[in-house]
Design a protein around this motif. Sequence first.
Motif, PDB file in Angstrom:
ATOM      1  N   UNK A  46      46.673  45.415  51.669  1.00 32.93           N
ATOM      2  CA  UNK A  46      47.106  44.470  50.668  1.00 32.93           C
ATOM      3  C   UNK A  46      46.086  43.950  49.814  1.00 32.93           C
ATOM      4  N   UNK A  47      44.984  43.526  50.486  1.00 30.57           N
ATOM      5  CA  UNK A  47      43.923  42.820  49.851  1.00 30.57           C
ATOM      6  C   UNK A  47      43.229  43.707  48.885  1.00 30.57           C
ATOM      7  N   UNK A  48      43.205  44.940  49.230  1.00 27.31           N
ATOM      8  CA  UNK A  48      42.651  46.148  48.310  1.00 27.31           C
ATOM      9  C   UNK A  48      43.362  46.216  46.976  1.00 27.31           C
ATOM     10  N   UNK A  49      44.733  46.290  47.112  1.00 25.74           N
ATOM     11  CA  UNK A  49      45.738  46.336  46.120  1.00 25.74           C
ATOM     12  C   UNK A  49      45.495  44.997  45.062  1.00 25.74           C
ATOM     13  N   UNK A  51      42.958  43.032  44.921  1.00 22.73           N
ATOM     14  CA  UNK A  51      41.414  43.037  44.218  1.00 22.73           C
ATOM     15  C   UNK A  51      41.480  44.025  43.220  1.00 22.73           C
ATOM     16  N   UNK A  52      42.227  45.368  43.170  1.00 27.41           N
ATOM     17  CA  UNK A  52      42.109  46.557  42.132  1.00 27.41           C
ATOM     18  C   UNK A  52      42.865  45.644  40.889  1.00 27.41           C
ATOM     19  N   UNK A  53      43.911  45.092  41.362  1.00 26.38           N
ATOM     20  CA  UNK A  53      44.834  44.824  39.965  1.00 26.38           C
ATOM     21  C   UNK A  53      44.287  43.331  39.309  1.00 26.38           C
ATOM     22  N   UNK A  54      43.729  42.545  40.325  1.00 28.48           N
ATOM     23  CA  UNK A  54      43.232  41.330  39.599  1.00 28.48           C
ATOM     24  C   UNK A  54      41.826  41.373  39.178  1.00 28.48           C
ATOM     25  N   UNK A  56      39.702  44.279  38.160  1.00 30.25           N
ATOM     26  CA  UNK A  56      39.950  45.913  37.924  1.00 30.25           C
ATOM     27  C   UNK A  56      38.380  46.486  37.739  1.00 30.25           C
ATOM     28  N   UNK A  57      37.218  45.544  37.150  1.00 32.90           N
ATOM     29  CA  UNK A  57      36.044  46.031  36.836  1.00 32.90           C
ATOM     30  C   UNK A  57      35.096  45.616  37.735  1.00 32.90           C
ATOM     31  N   UNK A  58      33.798  46.070  37.973  1.00 31.84           N
ATOM     32  CA  UNK A  58      32.902  45.573  38.793  1.00 31.84           C
ATOM     33  C   UNK A  58      32.303  44.275  38.222  1.00 31.84           C
ATOM     34  N   UNK A  59      32.243  44.313  36.997  1.00 30.63           N
ATOM     35  CA  UNK A  59      31.968  43.045  36.254  1.00 30.63           C
ATOM     36  C   UNK A  59      33.052  41.740  36.476  1.00 30.63           C
ATOM     37  N   UNK A  60      34.321  42.184  36.596  1.00 31.42           N
ATOM     38  CA  UNK A  60      35.036  41.178  37.160  1.00 31.42           C
ATOM     39  C   UNK A  60      34.841  40.502  38.527  1.00 31.42           C
TER      40      UNK A  60
END
Length: 123
Positions: A46-49, A51-54, A56-60
């Motif tokens: 759930x944490x991964x989901x 992180x990917x949504x909130x 999305x980029x390595x800069x973020x």
Amino acid sequence: KDEHTHSRRGRIHRRRHRLPSFAPLDEEDADGVGCADEVGVLADAAGRVYIDARFPTSRDRQQIIDTTLGVMSNIVNAMKGMIIELDWMTEDSKLKALNKASNIHVNVAYPDFILENDKLNAE
């Protein structure tokens, strides 16, 4: 069996289902399932989901890490300042407390493995 019961106030209440066992797997319940041991890794997924949504980029992701590290650094530095100002603590105790404060390990944002599919799947 009737799965509903009536209260004195006329409300209908559903009977609760039996709660899952939270026993270790070697002490399984009658159904052979130790629920808590099986679903514990879902928090990482759930944490991964999230992180990917909130982020999305390595800069973020780097931005939230840098911002949080800055906040934590300010907190630790403020704590050190308060320790130095204490009048009831001996100098030796202050040095030990400052050393402890300097060695605080800050875990920021999310564990590194959560972005590595192989490690996340291994959990």
